[in-house]
Scaffold this motif. Structure first.
Motif, PDB file in Angstrom:
ATOM      1  N   PHE A 151       0.842  -1.186   0.000  1.00 41.39           N
ATOM      2  CA  PHE A 151       0.000   0.000   0.000  1.00 41.39           C
ATOM      3  C   PHE A 151       0.883   1.243   0.000  1.00 41.39           C
ATOM      4  O   PHE A 151       1.908   1.285   0.683  1.00 41.39           O
ATOM      5  CB  PHE A 151      -0.916   0.015   1.224  1.00 41.39           C
ATOM      6  N   GLN A 152       0.478   2.242  -0.768  1.00 46.42           N
ATOM      7  CA  GLN A 152       1.261   3.460  -0.923  1.00 46.42           C
ATOM      8  C   GLN A 152       0.504   4.656  -0.361  1.00 46.42           C
ATOM      9  O   GLN A 152      -0.580   4.991  -0.834  1.00 46.42           O
ATOM     10  CB  GLN A 152       1.578   3.712  -2.406  1.00 46.42           C
ATOM     11  N   CYS A 153       1.057   5.286   0.662  1.00 42.03           N
ATOM     12  CA  CYS A 153       0.496   6.548   1.158  1.00 42.03           C
ATOM     13  C   CYS A 153       0.983   7.677   0.253  1.00 42.03           C
ATOM     14  O   CYS A 153       2.138   7.680  -0.171  1.00 42.03           O
ATOM     15  CB  CYS A 153       0.926   6.806   2.601  1.00 42.03           C
ATOM     16  N   THR A 154       0.112   8.611  -0.032  1.00 46.73           N
ATOM     17  CA  THR A 154       0.379   9.610  -1.071  1.00 46.73           C
ATOM     18  C   THR A 154       0.264  11.021  -0.524  1.00 46.73           C
ATOM     19  O   THR A 154      -0.668  11.335   0.209  1.00 46.73           O
ATOM     20  CB  THR A 154      -0.616   9.430  -2.237  1.00 46.73           C
ATOM     21  N   ARG A 155       1.210  11.847  -0.928  1.00 48.12           N
ATOM     22  CA  ARG A 155       1.178  13.248  -0.544  1.00 48.12           C
ATOM     23  C   ARG A 155      -0.076  13.918  -1.105  1.00 48.12           C
ATOM     24  O   ARG A 155      -0.514  13.608  -2.204  1.00 48.12           O
ATOM     25  CB  ARG A 155       2.422  13.943  -1.093  1.00 48.12           C
ATOM     26  N   ARG A 156      -0.624  14.805  -0.327  1.00 46.54           N
ATOM     27  CA  ARG A 156      -1.842  15.558  -0.641  1.00 46.54           C
ATOM     28  C   ARG A 156      -3.107  14.718  -0.519  1.00 46.54           C
ATOM     29  O   ARG A 156      -4.177  15.170  -0.869  1.00 46.54           O
ATOM     30  CB  ARG A 156      -1.770  16.211  -2.028  1.00 46.54           C
ATOM     31  N   LEU A 157      -2.981  13.472  -0.043  1.00 48.88           N
ATOM     32  CA  LEU A 157      -4.168  12.678   0.254  1.00 48.88           C
ATOM     33  C   LEU A 157      -4.293  12.431   1.754  1.00 48.88           C
ATOM     34  O   LEU A 157      -5.026  11.542   2.178  1.00 48.88           O
ATOM     35  CB  LEU A 157      -4.129  11.341  -0.498  1.00 48.88           C
ATOM     36  N   GLU A 158      -3.571  13.230   2.555  1.00 49.31           N
ATOM     37  CA  GLU A 158      -3.654  13.076   4.007  1.00 49.31           C
ATOM     38  C   GLU A 158      -5.064  13.335   4.516  1.00 49.31           C
ATOM     39  O   GLU A 158      -5.418  12.927   5.607  1.00 49.31           O
ATOM     40  CB  GLU A 158      -2.679  14.041   4.702  1.00 49.31           C
ATOM     41  N   GLY A 159      -5.875  14.035   3.709  1.00 50.20           N
ATOM     42  CA  GLY A 159      -7.246  14.331   4.105  1.00 50.20           C
ATOM     43  C   GLY A 159      -8.262  13.346   3.582  1.00 50.20           C
ATOM     44  O   GLY A 159      -9.467  13.579   3.733  1.00 50.20           O
ATOM     45  N   GLN A 160      -7.823  12.248   2.966  1.00 51.17           N
ATOM     46  CA  GLN A 160      -8.764  11.244   2.451  1.00 51.17           C
ATOM     47  C   GLN A 160      -8.607   9.977   3.276  1.00 51.17           C
ATOM     48  O   GLN A 160      -7.575   9.324   3.225  1.00 51.17           O
ATOM     49  CB  GLN A 160      -8.486  10.944   0.978  1.00 51.17           C
ATOM     50  N   PRO A 161      -9.622   9.607   4.060  1.00 49.83           N
ATOM     51  CA  PRO A 161      -9.475   8.488   5.001  1.00 49.83           C
ATOM     52  C   PRO A 161      -9.219   7.165   4.302  1.00 49.83           C
ATOM     53  O   PRO A 161      -9.830   6.845   3.287  1.00 49.83           O
ATOM     54  CB  PRO A 161     -10.821   8.463   5.752  1.00 49.83           C
ATOM     55  N   LEU A 162      -8.252   6.432   4.850  1.00 50.30           N
ATOM     56  CA  LEU A 162      -7.873   5.112   4.346  1.00 50.30           C
ATOM     57  C   LEU A 162      -7.516   5.140   2.858  1.00 50.30           C
ATOM     58  O   LEU A 162      -7.808   4.193   2.133  1.00 50.30           O
ATOM     59  CB  LEU A 162      -8.986   4.084   4.597  1.00 50.30           C
ATOM     60  N   HIS A 163      -6.877   6.218   2.395  1.00 51.91           N
ATOM     61  CA  HIS A 163      -6.646   6.322   0.957  1.00 51.91           C
ATOM     62  C   HIS A 163      -5.747   5.213   0.405  1.00 51.91           C
ATOM     63  O   HIS A 163      -5.933   4.801  -0.736  1.00 51.91           O
ATOM     64  CB  HIS A 163      -6.115   7.719   0.591  1.00 51.91           C
ATOM     65  N   PRO A 164      -4.778   4.666   1.147  1.00 55.89           N
ATOM     66  CA  PRO A 164      -4.023   3.539   0.566  1.00 55.89           C
ATOM     67  C   PRO A 164      -4.904   2.310   0.330  1.00 55.89           C
ATOM     68  O   PRO A 164      -4.763   1.625  -0.689  1.00 55.89           O
ATOM     69  CB  PRO A 164      -2.941   3.260   1.617  1.00 55.89           C
ATOM     70  N   ILE A 165      -5.823   2.057   1.255  1.00 56.14           N
ATOM     71  CA  ILE A 165      -6.735   0.915   1.099  1.00 56.14           C
ATOM     72  C   ILE A 165      -7.683   1.160  -0.062  1.00 56.14           C
ATOM     73  O   ILE A 165      -7.978   0.258  -0.858  1.00 56.14           O
ATOM     74  CB  ILE A 165      -7.528   0.674   2.401  1.00 56.14           C
ATOM     75  N   MET A 166      -8.180   2.393  -0.174  1.00 53.86           N
ATOM     76  CA  MET A 166      -9.096   2.730  -1.265  1.00 53.86           C
ATOM     77  C   MET A 166      -8.419   2.539  -2.622  1.00 53.86           C
ATOM     78  O   MET A 166      -9.002   1.981  -3.554  1.00 53.86           O
ATOM     79  CB  MET A 166      -9.564   4.181  -1.105  1.00 53.86           C
ATOM     80  N   ASP A 167      -7.169   2.996  -2.734  1.00 54.94           N
ATOM     81  CA  ASP A 167      -6.439   2.822  -3.991  1.00 54.94           C
ATOM     82  C   ASP A 167      -6.248   1.345  -4.305  1.00 54.94           C
ATOM     83  O   ASP A 167      -6.347   0.917  -5.458  1.00 54.94           O
ATOM     84  CB  ASP A 167      -5.075   3.509  -3.903  1.00 54.94           C
ATOM     85  N   PHE A 168      -5.980   0.563  -3.281  1.00 51.36           N
ATOM     86  CA  PHE A 168      -5.791  -0.877  -3.449  1.00 51.36           C
ATOM     87  C   PHE A 168      -7.068  -1.531  -3.972  1.00 51.36           C
ATOM     88  O   PHE A 168      -7.042  -2.335  -4.912  1.00 51.36           O
ATOM     89  CB  PHE A 168      -5.392  -1.479  -2.100  1.00 51.36           C
ATOM     90  N   LEU A 169      -8.206  -1.150  -3.386  1.00 51.32           N
ATOM     91  CA  LEU A 169      -9.479  -1.721  -3.818  1.00 51.32           C
ATOM     92  C   LEU A 169      -9.818  -1.301  -5.244  1.00 51.32           C
ATOM     93  O   LEU A 169     -10.298  -2.106  -6.051  1.00 51.32           O
ATOM     94  CB  LEU A 169     -10.594  -1.296  -2.868  1.00 51.32           C
ATOM     95  N   GLU A 170      -9.563  -0.033  -5.559  1.00 45.72           N
ATOM     96  CA  GLU A 170      -9.879   0.461  -6.899  1.00 45.72           C
ATOM     97  C   GLU A 170      -9.049  -0.234  -7.967  1.00 45.72           C
ATOM     98  O   GLU A 170      -9.477  -0.370  -9.112  1.00 45.72           O
ATOM     99  CB  GLU A 170      -9.662   1.973  -6.960  1.00 45.72           C
ATOM    100  N   SER A 171      -7.839  -0.679  -7.604  1.00 46.97           N
ATOM    101  CA  SER A 171      -7.004  -1.380  -8.576  1.00 46.97           C
ATOM    102  C   SER A 171      -7.524  -2.781  -8.869  1.00 46.97           C
ATOM    103  O   SER A 171      -7.174  -3.380  -9.883  1.00 46.97           O
ATOM    104  CB  SER A 171      -5.564  -1.473  -8.055  1.00 46.97           C
ATOM    105  N   MET A 172      -8.396  -3.308  -7.985  1.00 50.66           N
ATOM    106  CA  MET A 172      -8.903  -4.668  -8.168  1.00 50.66           C
ATOM    107  C   MET A 172     -10.374  -4.719  -8.553  1.00 50.66           C
ATOM    108  O   MET A 172     -10.818  -5.664  -9.195  1.00 50.66           O
ATOM    109  CB  MET A 172      -8.719  -5.479  -6.866  1.00 50.66           C
ATOM    110  N   VAL A 173     -11.135  -3.701  -8.147  1.00 51.59           N
ATOM    111  CA  VAL A 173     -12.592  -3.794  -8.240  1.00 51.59           C
ATOM    112  C   VAL A 173     -13.144  -2.599  -8.993  1.00 51.59           C
ATOM    113  O   VAL A 173     -12.725  -1.471  -8.774  1.00 51.59           O
ATOM    114  CB  VAL A 173     -13.219  -3.843  -6.820  1.00 51.59           C
ATOM    115  N   ASP A 174     -14.095  -2.835  -9.884  1.00 51.84           N
ATOM    116  CA  ASP A 174     -14.814  -1.766 -10.573  1.00 51.84           C
ATOM    117  C   ASP A 174     -15.893  -1.248  -9.628  1.00 51.84           C
ATOM    118  O   ASP A 174     -16.884  -1.924  -9.363  1.00 51.84           O
ATOM    119  CB  ASP A 174     -15.438  -2.299 -11.859  1.00 51.84           C
ATOM    120  N   ASP A 175     -15.701  -0.036  -9.093  1.00 48.49           N
ATOM    121  CA  ASP A 175     -16.633   0.494  -8.099  1.00 48.49           C
ATOM    122  C   ASP A 175     -18.067   0.554  -8.609  1.00 48.49           C
ATOM    123  O   ASP A 175     -19.016   0.317  -7.879  1.00 48.49           O
ATOM    124  CB  ASP A 175     -16.196   1.901  -7.675  1.00 48.49           C
TER     125      ASP A 175
END
Length: 1000
Positions: free
Chosen positions: A257-281
């Protein structure tokens, strides 16, 4: 790529250049003595000669200034030897001009000044701004005829190439400090260079100890006992490289999982990115939890149905809910946050049932608060599971659960190995030690230095040459070295600059749109060039072949920093326009807000920031929401006062800011109240449609009132202002506010009237959404509970029993934990008022069990208070008193007491039963004082009745006891509280007959 320059004409660029100014000595005197035509031809010839020499050495003649000229080296084509070329051109110019004018009566003599520094180039009008041109002009004016003066900045870069004489330090106009001035005399001999080569697969060096620790931890994880480590060190020290080496050496299931600059205000953004890479929302959103589980299963991730439902609820963004309500009062919101983190942990740990799992979080210094909470809980859990958790960070977190591995610079032996690997053989003797000294052991810096020397240094060159090469290339730091690397890519660096504005990771589709109409083939060529120079690489964790990332975040920052602010903004504007128009796939709202803010599109930046904050609040991530709201506030402030959307944005901002302040600072905080008061000042001047839209702000203003008296006044404002709105749900919620406050204010008639009018507007389908937004419970449950209590106080006991029965039954039908707890509390308070101890205890235990399941601390405190009171009144005084006092302490710790009067009454009873009547009297007197001051009057008559009982126990005379009871009767009669009046009157009668009072 030349076409790209034309298609997107950059306004300019920051770059280090060398400026050269030349001037004819005594040109005015020469002109006066000469034939004008002949003088003009001579000066023209001088400029032509100067331009030819300057161009030959890689510079360009920027301006002809009558009898002189201004030249630059290092622009438009960046050159590592710009300073050397400028000095060489100056020396040649001094020789060439007299040769061309030998037949002249009076040969020209020149003065030349040279300085090096950072300047800004403007592509629009060829302006060049910086200290270097100014200093070069000052040096030229101070030079002797037929001589060159060189600033210290240029000398440092060329001192190994030329023989110099130090002339001392001179003070120039406009420069605060004296400047060291040098005069070049002659050039030294030249050296050869290596062709550029790269080794992209260097082995890990100097980290054997750290890697062994992690490999050993992995072995223990395979045996069932996991662990967690935090690898800490500055950028470029090799944190990610160790993790990469570990991932290659282990044979197990790995999640990255990759934490990203300027996404400190988006909760669980590494997990969200991980899910989006696998699943069509979109598919999951329409199809449900089962589809989500199936999509995860195809990627080797098996989660249970409960976790899947929570994850889907957390990721869904089209629920229609809005966050402008007091979600801090919704206990299920905080419970949902915990459920989400539990579900995420389930997601990360599910593979442990079949084998060991390696979980990696990179760049945790950019993690949001919810991710940090997840990490800490995951690390604590890893000790009992076959899981190894690794996190990398630039900074140490004192509260982190993981074992820290702090990385320092590489030792000399590792630097030698690294340089040898880059060199492809044995490097020059001593070069490794030289690189170690320059890089302080930082692997990235050392590797880039080795490549730098490999491309430029002949094997037989002396050691003195190494420092010369660094000075010639302007390499004084890692940033300089990375800038040099970027320059080596030639015109392809423009693609890197475009990409750096997108972010560290970027897709070629968006990059192609930004650089249109350049074709994909041409773009691919330049991407390949950037990859060859080690600037970018394909992402390793993506199935998409068109996704790249900068090889290191420092490379992205270098490319981004090389852009002028004006060009940077223009690229941001292109991206912002695409986002606003929907021409590209949407970016996370927090990133879109930053892009628009950087583009100067303040209104859209504010809207995207509100979207990001709204999503955070709905996910109970208040700290993260505050980050986006700070950006929103700055962007609104940047709008013109009469901007048409400014008021609406301000109201939306205050609405969400109030929710966040309530959660973080407390509903009684001065900051929270100030926010809602400011919003109401703006709102009450608006039309009813606007009031309806911003009803949550009304709710927050009412809810955060400093006392019941103020809250009751505000409740009447809500009812009055909402009578003209169209939405029946909004009118219902205004009545919801009014009946809750009116009961506490002892306005029972108005309370029952509001319940009747409000429940007539109730809609069960709308309630499903709104019960989680207004107060955290169902409005109908609340209305029936208030009706039960108000009917009891006004002596309509049959109606009270019907209402409390309906309240409990309907709460069970909602299957909403907050509503069930709310109904149980009404029933407990009702039975406590009636003195039905045998009913209070089982209801309290039921409430306690549910509150523990949902993590509702305040409700647990209340349940223990009432259960303890019931135990004390029916059986064990000591056990009951202890339980009550523990619950009371927890109640005070968890927040303000919204039912202080009746709880104080119970407290005094407890103190009486355990033999502390004086303390009991103090509690009652305080409750009376607070009740009168705050406006919480519904139990005031009973407090005077309790005071009379304590007086009797203290042995006070019947007159003062009778006065308290008489006051209780008067208060109850004034409030039309017939049931309370009868209780006080009965005690008066008992006092008159027997001289004492009995009963509850």
């Amino acid at each position: 790529m030349k076409g790209l320059e034309a298609r997107f004409r950059f306004e300019g660029e920051r770059r280090q250049v060398t400026a050269l100014f030349y001037d004819i000595v005594g040109s005015t005197e020469i002109f006066v003595r000469s034939d004008p035509e002949r003088f003009f031809r001579s000066v023209t010839a001088l400029h032509l000669t100067a331009e030819a020499i300057v161009v030959k050495h890689g510079g360009f003649l920027h301006q002809k200034l009558g009898d002189g000229g201004c030249c630059f080296f290092g622009y438009t084509v960046q050159s590592e030897d710009a300073a050397e070329c400028a000095v060489q051109a100056a020396l040649e110019l001094l020789v060439a001009v007299p040769k061309r004018q030998r037949r002249s009566d009076k040969s020209f003599k020149l003065r030349i000044g040279i300085a090096t520094g950072l300047v800004m180039f403007s592509s629009e009008n060829d302006q060049i701004v910086g200290k270097a041109p100014i200093l070069a002009a000052r040096l030229q004016a101070a030079a002797e005829p037929d001589s060159v003066l060189v600033a210290d900045t240029t000398y440092q870069l060329t001192r190994t190439k030329f023989d110099y004489n130090l002339l001392g330090e001179l003070k120039f106009k406009g420069f605060g400090e004296p400047v060291a001035v040098w005069r070049p005399e002659a050039k030294r001999s030249l050296y050869g260079h290596h062709p550029p080569t790269r080794n992209s697969a260097l082995p890990l060096m100097g980290r054997d100890k750290e890697l062994a620790i992690l490999v050993d931890a992995w072995s223990r994880a395979r045996g069932g006992t996991g662990g967690s480590f935090s690898i800490v060190g500055e950028a470029g020290i090799g944190k990610s490289r160790i993790v990469s080496e570990l991932c290659q050496s282990v044979n197990g299931f790995a999640l990255a999982f990759q934490c990203t600059r300027r996404l400190e205000g988006q909760p669980l953004h590494p997990i969200m990115d991980f899910l989006e890479s696998m699943v069509d929302d979109r598919v999951v959103e329409k199809s449900g939890d089962g589809v989500l589980r199936e999509r995860l299963r195809t990627h080797g991730t098996e989660v249970n149905a409960t976790a899947a439902a929570v994850i889907r609820a957390f990721t869904a963004e089209s629920s229609g809910a809005t966050a402008g309500h007091i979600r801090a009062t919704d206990p299920t919101g905080r419970a949902f946050r915990r459920q989400v983190i539990d579900a995420a942990i389930e997601l990360l740990c599910c593979g442990a049932s079949v084998g060991p799992v390696l979980v990696v979080f990179e760049d945790v210094h950019w993690a949001d608060g919810m991710t940090l909470e997840l990490l800490d809980r995951l690390c604590a859990r890893a000790n009992t599971l076959p899981i190894l958790v690794i996190q990398t960070s630039r900074t140490t977190r004192a509260e982190a659960v993981a074992t820290e591995l702090s990385l320092a610079g590489l030792p000399a032996t590792a630097i030698r190995e690294l340089v040898t690997s880059v060199w492809g053989g044995v490097p020059p003797i001593g070069l490794s030690e030289f690189i170690l000294g320059q890089s302080d052991g930082m692997p990235l810096y050392a590797e880039e230095l080795a490549h730098f020397f490999r491309q430029r240094l002949a094997s037989d060159e002396p050691e003195s040459r190494w420092k010369e090469l660094l000075l010639e290339g302007g390499v004084l730091s890692l940033n300089d070295l990375l800038s040099s690397k970027l320059a080596e890519a030639g015109i392809a660096r423009r693609v890197a600059q475009f990409a750096s504005v997108i972010g560290r990771q970027f897709e070629t589709g968006l990059l192609a749109i930004l650089s249109a109409p350049m074709g994909l083939e041409e773009l691919g060529t330049h991407l390949a060039e950037l990859a060859y120079h080690g600037i970018i690489e394909r992402t390793s964790n993506s199935d998409q072949e068109d996704t790249y990332q900068f090889r290191h975040v420092l490379l992205q920052e270098t490319a981004y920093g090389s852009l002028l602010k004006s060009d940077r903004r223009r690229i941001h504007r292109r991206i912002a326009a695409l986002l606003v128009d929907g021409s590209v796939p949407p970016l996370p709202a927090a990133i879109a807000a930053w892009q628009c803010a950087a583009a100067g599109r303040h209104d859209h930046a504010a809207r995207f920031a509100l979207m990001a904050a709204d999503a955070c609040i709905l996910r109970s991530a208040m700290n993260e929401a505050a980050i986006s709201l700070d950006l929103c506030n700055r962007e609104i402030a940047a709008l013109k006062p009469h901007h048409p959307g400014r008021l609406g944005l301000k109201l939306d901002f205050l609405r969400l800011q109030g929710v966040v302040a309530t959660a973080l600072d407390g509903e009684g905080s001065e900051r929270t109240r100030r926010i809602y008061s400011r919003a109401m000042q703006l709102l009450r001047n608006e039309q009813s449609a606007t009031r309806e839209t911003h009803f949550p702000t009304y709710w927050g203003w009412w809810f955060t009132a400093p006392n019941i008296r103020t809250q009751q006044a505000r409740a009447r404002v809500l009812v009055e202002d909402m009578t003209t709105v169209d939405d029946p749900e909004t009118r219902l919620q205004s009545y919801h506010c009014a009946w809750a406050t009116s009961f506490h204010a002892a306005e029972y008639g108005f309370c029952l009237e509001c319940v009747q009018k409000g429940l007539a507007l109730y809609d069960a389908e709308r309630a499903v959404r709104n019960r989680a937004l207004f107060g955290g419970h169902d409005a109908k449950v609340c209305g029936l509970g208030e009706r039960a209590l108000a009917c009891l106080i006004t002596n309509r006991t049959d109606a009270s029993e019907v209402a409390i029965r309906q309240c409990l039954q309907y709460a069970e039908m909602t299957d909403h934990a907050g509503s069930v707890v709310h109904a149980l509390y009404y029933a407990i308070v009702l039975r406590r008022c009636q003195g039905r101890y045998e009913d209070v205890h089982p209801l309290g235990e039921q409430m306690l069990s549910l509150a523990k399941q949902q993590g509702l601390v305040s409700s647990q405190a209340r349940a223990n208070m009432y259960c303890g009171w019931a135990e004390l009144m029916t059986s064990s005084a000591s056990n009951g008193a202890g339980r009550f006092l523990d619950g009371l302490a927890l109640q005070r710790q968890s927040g303000t007491d919204d039912n202080l009067s009746i709880h104080s009454d119970m407290h005094s009873q407890v103190l009486q039963r355990i033999g502390k009547p004086l303390e009991a009297m103090s509690v009652i007197e305080n409750a009376i004082s607070v009740g009168r001051e705050s406006g919480q009057l519904f139990w005031l008559a009973e407090l005077y009745r309790r005071k009379a009982k304590v007086r009797l126990e203290l042995g006070e005379g019947p007159l003062v006891v009778r006065n308290d009871l008489a006051r209780a009767v008067r208060i109850a009669d004034r409030q039309e509280a017939a049931w309370l009046s009868e209780r006080a009157q009965r005690d008066l009668e008992r006092l008159a007959i027997a001289g004492e009072m009995v009963g509850n």
